[in-house]
Motif scaffolding. Structure first.
Motif, PDB file in Angstrom:
ATOM      1  N   MET A 651       0.823  -1.200   0.000  1.00 23.68           N
ATOM      2  CA  MET A 651       0.000   0.000   0.000  1.00 23.68           C
ATOM      3  C   MET A 651       0.866   1.262   0.000  1.00 23.68           C
ATOM      4  N   CYS A 652       1.928   1.247   0.787  1.00 24.15           N
ATOM      5  CA  CYS A 652       2.827   2.404   0.857  1.00 24.15           C
ATOM      6  C   CYS A 652       3.532   2.635  -0.486  1.00 24.15           C
ATOM      7  N   VAL A 653       3.974   1.552  -1.109  1.00 20.66           N
ATOM      8  CA  VAL A 653       4.651   1.680  -2.397  1.00 20.66           C
ATOM      9  C   VAL A 653       3.686   2.236  -3.446  1.00 20.66           C
ATOM     10  N   ARG A 654       2.430   1.738  -3.454  1.00 18.15           N
ATOM     11  CA  ARG A 654       1.436   2.265  -4.396  1.00 18.15           C
ATOM     12  C   ARG A 654       1.183   3.741  -4.162  1.00 18.15           C
ATOM     13  N   LYS A 655       1.135   4.123  -2.887  1.00 20.56           N
ATOM     14  CA  LYS A 655       0.900   5.522  -2.556  1.00 20.56           C
ATOM     15  C   LYS A 655       2.039   6.401  -3.050  1.00 20.56           C
ATOM     16  N   LEU A 656       3.269   5.900  -2.889  1.00 23.08           N
ATOM     17  CA  LEU A 656       4.420   6.652  -3.382  1.00 23.08           C
ATOM     18  C   LEU A 656       4.374   6.801  -4.904  1.00 23.08           C
ATOM     19  N   LEU A 657       4.002   5.723  -5.573  1.00 24.26           N
ATOM     20  CA  LEU A 657       3.932   5.788  -7.040  1.00 24.26           C
ATOM     21  C   LEU A 657       2.862   6.765  -7.526  1.00 24.26           C
ATOM     22  N   CYS A 658       1.753   6.819  -6.799  1.00 27.43           N
ATOM     23  CA  CYS A 658       0.635   7.644  -7.247  1.00 27.43           C
ATOM     24  C   CYS A 658       0.760   9.109  -6.821  1.00 27.43           C
ATOM     25  N   GLU A 659       1.256   9.344  -5.603  1.00 27.47           N
ATOM     26  CA  GLU A 659       1.193  10.692  -5.037  1.00 27.47           C
ATOM     27  C   GLU A 659       2.534  11.421  -5.001  1.00 27.47           C
ATOM     28  N   GLU A 660       3.661  10.725  -5.259  1.00 23.83           N
ATOM     29  CA  GLU A 660       4.970  11.375  -5.174  1.00 23.83           C
ATOM     30  C   GLU A 660       5.110  12.457  -6.247  1.00 23.83           C
ATOM     31  N   LYS A 661       5.513  13.653  -5.820  1.00 31.61           N
ATOM     32  CA  LYS A 661       5.648  14.791  -6.722  1.00 31.61           C
ATOM     33  C   LYS A 661       7.099  15.096  -7.070  1.00 31.61           C
ATOM     34  N   ASP A 662       8.015  14.703  -6.195  1.00 27.93           N
ATOM     35  CA  ASP A 662       9.434  14.951  -6.464  1.00 27.93           C
ATOM     36  C   ASP A 662       9.924  13.966  -7.535  1.00 27.93           C
ATOM     37  N   LYS A 663      10.482  14.484  -8.622  1.00 28.28           N
ATOM     38  CA  LYS A 663      10.859  13.621  -9.748  1.00 28.28           C
ATOM     39  C   LYS A 663      12.003  12.672  -9.392  1.00 28.28           C
ATOM     40  N   ASP A 664      12.978  13.142  -8.552  1.00 35.79           N
ATOM     41  CA  ASP A 664      14.093  12.262  -8.154  1.00 35.79           C
ATOM     42  C   ASP A 664      13.605  11.100  -7.312  1.00 35.79           C
ATOM     43  N   VAL A 665      12.724  11.402  -6.351  1.00 38.52           N
ATOM     44  CA  VAL A 665      12.176  10.342  -5.501  1.00 38.52           C
ATOM     45  C   VAL A 665      11.349   9.377  -6.340  1.00 38.52           C
ATOM     46  N   LEU A 666      10.571   9.915  -7.275  1.00 39.58           N
ATOM     47  CA  LEU A 666       9.720   9.068  -8.107  1.00 39.58           C
ATOM     48  C   LEU A 666      10.537   8.112  -8.970  1.00 39.58           C
ATOM     49  N   SER A 667      11.646   8.593  -9.521  1.00 39.52           N
ATOM     50  CA  SER A 667      12.489   7.713 -10.336  1.00 39.52           C
ATOM     51  C   SER A 667      13.085   6.584  -9.498  1.00 39.52           C
ATOM     52  N   ILE A 668      13.463   6.913  -8.254  1.00 37.17           N
ATOM     53  CA  ILE A 668      14.017   5.872  -7.356  1.00 37.17           C
ATOM     54  C   ILE A 668      12.922   4.884  -6.963  1.00 37.17           C
ATOM     55  N   VAL A 669      11.704   5.398  -6.739  1.00 32.97           N
ATOM     56  CA  VAL A 669      10.588   4.504  -6.391  1.00 32.97           C
ATOM     57  C   VAL A 669      10.356   3.496  -7.509  1.00 32.97           C
ATOM     58  N   LYS A 670      10.393   3.960  -8.743  1.00 35.22           N
ATOM     59  CA  LYS A 670      10.177   3.059  -9.878  1.00 35.22           C
ATOM     60  C   LYS A 670      11.261   1.985  -9.959  1.00 35.22           C
ATOM     61  N   LYS A 671      12.519   2.383  -9.708  1.00 37.40           N
ATOM     62  CA  LYS A 671      13.610   1.394  -9.698  1.00 37.40           C
ATOM     63  C   LYS A 671      13.401   0.369  -8.592  1.00 37.40           C
ATOM     64  N   MET A 672      13.016   0.866  -7.402  1.00 34.35           N
ATOM     65  CA  MET A 672      12.838  -0.034  -6.264  1.00 34.35           C
ATOM     66  C   MET A 672      11.649  -0.967  -6.462  1.00 34.35           C
ATOM     67  N   VAL A 673      10.627  -0.480  -7.153  1.00 32.86           N
ATOM     68  CA  VAL A 673       9.475  -1.347  -7.428  1.00 32.86           C
ATOM     69  C   VAL A 673       9.892  -2.538  -8.269  1.00 32.86           C
ATOM     70  N   LEU A 674      10.730  -2.300  -9.275  1.00 29.69           N
ATOM     71  CA  LEU A 674      11.227  -3.398 -10.096  1.00 29.69           C
ATOM     72  C   LEU A 674      12.055  -4.371  -9.265  1.00 29.69           C
ATOM     73  N   GLU A 675      12.860  -3.824  -8.368  1.00 30.26           N
ATOM     74  CA  GLU A 675      13.686  -4.691  -7.519  1.00 30.26           C
ATOM     75  C   GLU A 675      12.818  -5.464  -6.533  1.00 30.26           C
ATOM     76  N   LEU A 676      11.796  -4.814  -5.983  1.00 26.53           N
ATOM     77  CA  LEU A 676      10.890  -5.495  -5.051  1.00 26.53           C
ATOM     78  C   LEU A 676      10.130  -6.622  -5.753  1.00 26.53           C
ATOM     79  N   ASP A 677       9.762  -6.400  -7.010  1.00 27.97           N
ATOM     80  CA  ASP A 677       9.071  -7.450  -7.769  1.00 27.97           C
ATOM     81  C   ASP A 677       9.972  -8.658  -8.020  1.00 27.97           C
ATOM     82  N   ARG A 678      11.259  -8.386  -8.227  1.00 28.08           N
ATOM     83  CA  ARG A 678      12.200  -9.498  -8.478  1.00 28.08           C
ATOM     84  C   ARG A 678      12.509 -10.287  -7.217  1.00 28.08           C
TER      85      ARG A 678
END
Length: 873
Positions: A651-678
């Protein structure tokens, strides 16, 4: 109104000060003038400009041909790169130009060329045959350069090349020309170079070739007219001895060393002495006793009188010398060398009594430096001298010397002692307690260099002190040294107030060993809160991280649940929910250490949700750091036990993906999501791929449960000790009153000598029942869960008969440790119901005790058991 105060430091615009400012401005303009003059003119810039269309090889050839020195130097520095990229063209076009330029080049280009050729050799970018054909002539050509620094640089390159060159090449290109280069007719520089090459060549050829072709040159150079050549050749004798073997060393090298040891030059004598010490292992007992020992004794005697130049070297090699000659020393010689070492340890510190100021000669600065070096070398040799005198005799022979070195006025001496302190402690073994005061003194030393040297092996030293050198001791013995813990705290405070943050960081890292050597309470009250303060107030990030990790170690081994919960609460409130974003970042660092040190279940129970709360943090840096931590957070989860926590994480990861406004944080979230899926989530049961990690986590969890059980046992022990103490005090008071009553009765009632046997037996039975009763009370207090039995027993007898009815059986039951930790259940009641069937004694002291028949005993026990069942139902 308040009067206006004019401060004395207010700016003064008087004429004198104004002229001063003008002069300062003029000085600034003078400083700028050389800078303007150093700028390149357009003509110079044009000469330095190179056509950009040229490739690397063409540019190198052009710069070496028509460029300036600095451009040629850059080409020479890039030779290793050119050899890697295009070796054939570099050898064909660039190397001839380099060979042409070097004889007239400056010192900087020469040094650069020597380094470049050495780099090419080490990188092995070409074959050794090609190297010897293309580069060896350049090295030999510049070997005798007029500048000593350049000559030494080319010599280092040649010595490195000798290791890789084939024997035939060495023999024809190096050894054969060396015969003429080593002659007296050659220059001093040429003969010095020959000495060093001969030392290197001795290990490349067989012994018979060395004897025939190299040893004659060695003897010749040992007899050279210049002392620099004799000294240089003498220092190469060690390498030559390794190449020719023991027999030739004894017959050829030793006589040369003896002669050089009596040389007129002090530098030659010094070289001979050091070579002699290094070759001790190659000499037999006869050579040591008949040749080496007399030479060493003469060196020691002359060092204080005629030849002080050898004093520093003698103090440095004394430990090796004494242990090398140990087998041939007589007791008198052994004592003389020990006294000589003690004298060196205080050299420059003692002053003779009875001398006035005019008689005392002032030491020069050079002498003082020499004496400091001597004492420093003595500190370095202390472990070797301990072996020499036997560690068992340390307290008698060397403790006073060790004390003087630890309290030496010079920092380098104390620094050297601190470095070797662990070696001394290890040699002392069970007698390590002797030097604990010196450890305290070094911990409190005014110089942080000394402290930095000491803490390198501080965990090992404290472990030796805590176990008494025996190893594996369960109980800490640091309690015997109460001044040690305050010294540790003061050392940390002094490091914290200094500017040397690396020393502070190192100290905090080493303090992680304290749970193994001192008690949990001492750590909690003296160190743990200090670590939390450092995390929150220190400005240096490595220091904060070191404190955070050490705090986690302290928390890991804390044995009181109340204290653990308090620390965890402080970490969450003051760091995780702190006002400063810096503290919240440090909370995430601390959580990373907790994941490393604690079990997965511990992190999930206390820190999982506080970490996820930081997804709402207003500072982007905190959210960014949290994103990097998410894979480690997920690794702590187990399915299906932590299924709800897994849902929270998603739920927290989804919230970060949907509501994060900082572009640097958002890019890191996307990378971490891929790593979390693996990532694969670990299960409660053991899996093959996670076997080692699961096993380690299980071990951590088991240790945490063990700490909890130990805490419970300690609490029960303390409670039982408190109860037994209070009960024993009551019984003591009661016995005292009974004894007073018995004394008054003895005075009032006359005792008949011929009393009947029944009265005597009854008095014995009364005493026996009192003894049993007192033992049962003092051994253990009654537990509340057995109160129902006492109620049942009280119906059949008077007030105190319930205690006496337990009898001897109850005494053994109470002293059994198994009942302390066992939970209350029906088995406990059953156990005590069986003991209640024992005969009860009457409290009346006037009448004798009536013995019941067996039938009455059985009927009484049936009644008690029946009542017991009713009461339980």
């Amino acid at each position: 109104m308040h009067p206006i105060i004019i401060f004395s430091y207010k700016m003064d615009f008087s004429q004198n000060n104004l002229f001063g400012y003008i002069e300062d401005l003029q000085e600034l303009t003078i400083i700028e003038r050389p800078v303007r003059r150093s700028l390149k003119t357009p003509e110079e810039i044009e000469r330095l400009t190179v056509d950009e269309e040229l490739n690397d090889i063409e540019r190198a050839v052009y710069l070496l041909s028509s460029g300036q020195d600095i451009q040629g130097t850059s080409v020479v520095a890039s030779l290793p790169v050119l050899m890697r990229q295009n070796p054939a063209e570099t050898l064909r076009r660039v190397l001839p130009k380099v060979r042409e330029v070097l004889p007239v080049a400056g010192v900087e280009m020469q040094l650069t060329a020597a380094v470049s050729l050495l780099t090419i050799l080490q990188e092995e970018s070409i074959s050794i045959h090609t190297y010897s054909h293309s580069f060896l002539p350049i090295i030999l050509q510049n070997l005798e350069h007029r500048d000593a620094g350049v000559s030494n640089a080319w010599l280092e390159t040649l010595l490195a090349a000798i290791e890789a060159l084939p024997k035939e090449t060495i023999r024809h290109e190096i050894l054969n020309p060396l015969v003429s280069k080593a002659q007296l007719s050659q220059t001093l520089q040429s003969r010095l170079v020959s000495c060093k090459i001969l030392g290197k060549l001795a290990n490349k050829f067989e012994a018979h070739i060395v004897k025939r072709e190299i040893l004659p040159l060695v003897k010749s150079l040992c007899q050279d007219v210049e002392y620099e050549v004799r000294s240089c050749m003498c220092r190469q004798l060690e390498l030559i001895s390794q190449g020719i073997g023991t027999e030739l060393t004894k017959n050829v090298v030793l006589p040369e060393l003896v002669e050089l040891a009596r040389d007129e030059s002090s530098s030659v004598r010094l070289a001979a002495f050091e070579t002699l010490v290094n070759l001790l292992e190659m000499f037999d007992a006869d050579d040591r006793s008949q040749t080496v020992l007399p030479l060493v004794k003469s060196f020691c005697e002359k060092s204080f009188k005629a030849d002080e130049s050898i004093l520093v070297s003698l103090s440095y090699h004394l430990g090796k010398l004494c242990n090398g000659l140990y087998g041939i020393f007589t007791p008198e010689q052994h004592l003389r060398f020990l006294e000589f070492y003690k004298k060196l340890c205080t050299l420059g510190l003692e002053q003779e009594n009875g001398h006035n100021d005019n008689q005392v000669q002032l030491q020069t600065l050079e002498q003082e430096k020499k004496y400091i070096s001597v004492r420093k070398n003595c500190a370095y040799n202390l472990p070797a001298m301990m072996v020499f005198v036997d560690p068992k005799n340390f307290n008698l022979e060397l403790y006073s010397t060790f004390f003087c070195l630890c309290h030496d006025p010079e920092v380098p001496v104390r620094h050297t002692v601190a470095i070797g302190f662990y070696e001394v402690a290890k040699l002392l073994n069970t007698d390590v307690y002797v030097i604990h005061k010196e450890l305290v003194a070094l911990l409190q030393d005014e110089s942080l260099e000394v402290l930095d040297a000491l803490i390198g092996h501080l965990p090992e030293i404290l472990e030796l002190l805590s176990t008494g050198g025996e190893g594996g001791g369960s109980d800490s013995k640091l309690l015997n040294f109460p001044e040690l813990i305050p010294a540790l705290t003061r050392a940390e405070q002094r490091a914290a107030t200094s500017l040397k943050w690396r020393t502070h960081e190192k100290l905090l890292q080493k303090y992680a060993c304290l749970p193994h050597v001192i008690s949990s309470d001492q750590i909690y009250y003296r160190f743990l809160h200090r670590m939390l303060t450092i995390i929150m107030t220190n400005n240096v990030l490595p220091v904060q991280k070191a404190a955070a990790r050490t705090l986690c170690v302290y928390l890991r081994y804390n044995r009181k649940q109340e204290q653990r919960h308090e620390v965890i609460q402080k970490l969450i409130e003051q760091l995780g929910q702190g006002k400063s974003y810096w503290n919240r970042l440090r909370f995430l660092d601390t959580c990373e250490f907790i994941i490393e040190l604690f079990s997965k279940s511990f992190f999930c129970e206390y820190f999982f949700l506080p970490v996820l709360e930081l997804t709402h943090d207003p500072v982007a840096n905190v959210r960014m750091k949290l994103c990097y931590l998410l894979p480690k957070v997920k690794s702590t989860l187990k399915v299906p036990t932590n299924k709800h926590l897994m849902q929270q994480l998603e739920m927290c990861v989804r919230k970060l993906l949907c509501e994060e406004k900082d572009k640097d944080v958002l890019s890191i979230v996307k990378k971490m999501v891929l790593e979390l899926d693996r990532m694969e989530t670990s299960l409660d049961a053991f899996q093959k791929r996670f076997y080692e990690n699961d096993l380690l986590d299980q071990q951590k969890e088991r240790e945490e449960h063990l700490l909890f059980e130990l805490e419970q046992l300690e609490k029960e022990k303390q409670q039982n000790e408190g109860r037994s103490t209070s009960m024993s005090d009551k019984m003591y008071e009661k016995k005292r009153r009974d004894s007073k009553t018995a004394a008054t009765l003895a005075k009032t009632i006359p005792m008949s000598v011929s009393g009947n046997s029944s009265a005597a037996s009854s008095s014995k039975e009364v005493k026996k029942s009192k003894l049993v009763r007192s033992q049962s009370f003092s051994s253990q207090a009654l537990h509340s869960k057995y109160s129902n039995i006492d109620k049942c027993a009280s119906k059949s007898s008077s007030g105190y008969s319930s205690v006496s009815s337990v009898g001897k059986g109850s005494m053994f039951s109470f002293t059994d440790d198994s009942f302390r930790t066992r939970p209350s259940n029906s088995s406990g009641a059953t156990t005590f119901s069986s003991t209640s069937s024992l005969p009860s004694s009457s409290r009346n002291t006037n009448n004798s005790v009536d013995h019941k028949s067996n039938g009455s005993k059985e009927s009484h026990s049936r009644k008690v058991s029946l009542k017991n069942r009713k009461s339980n139902s």
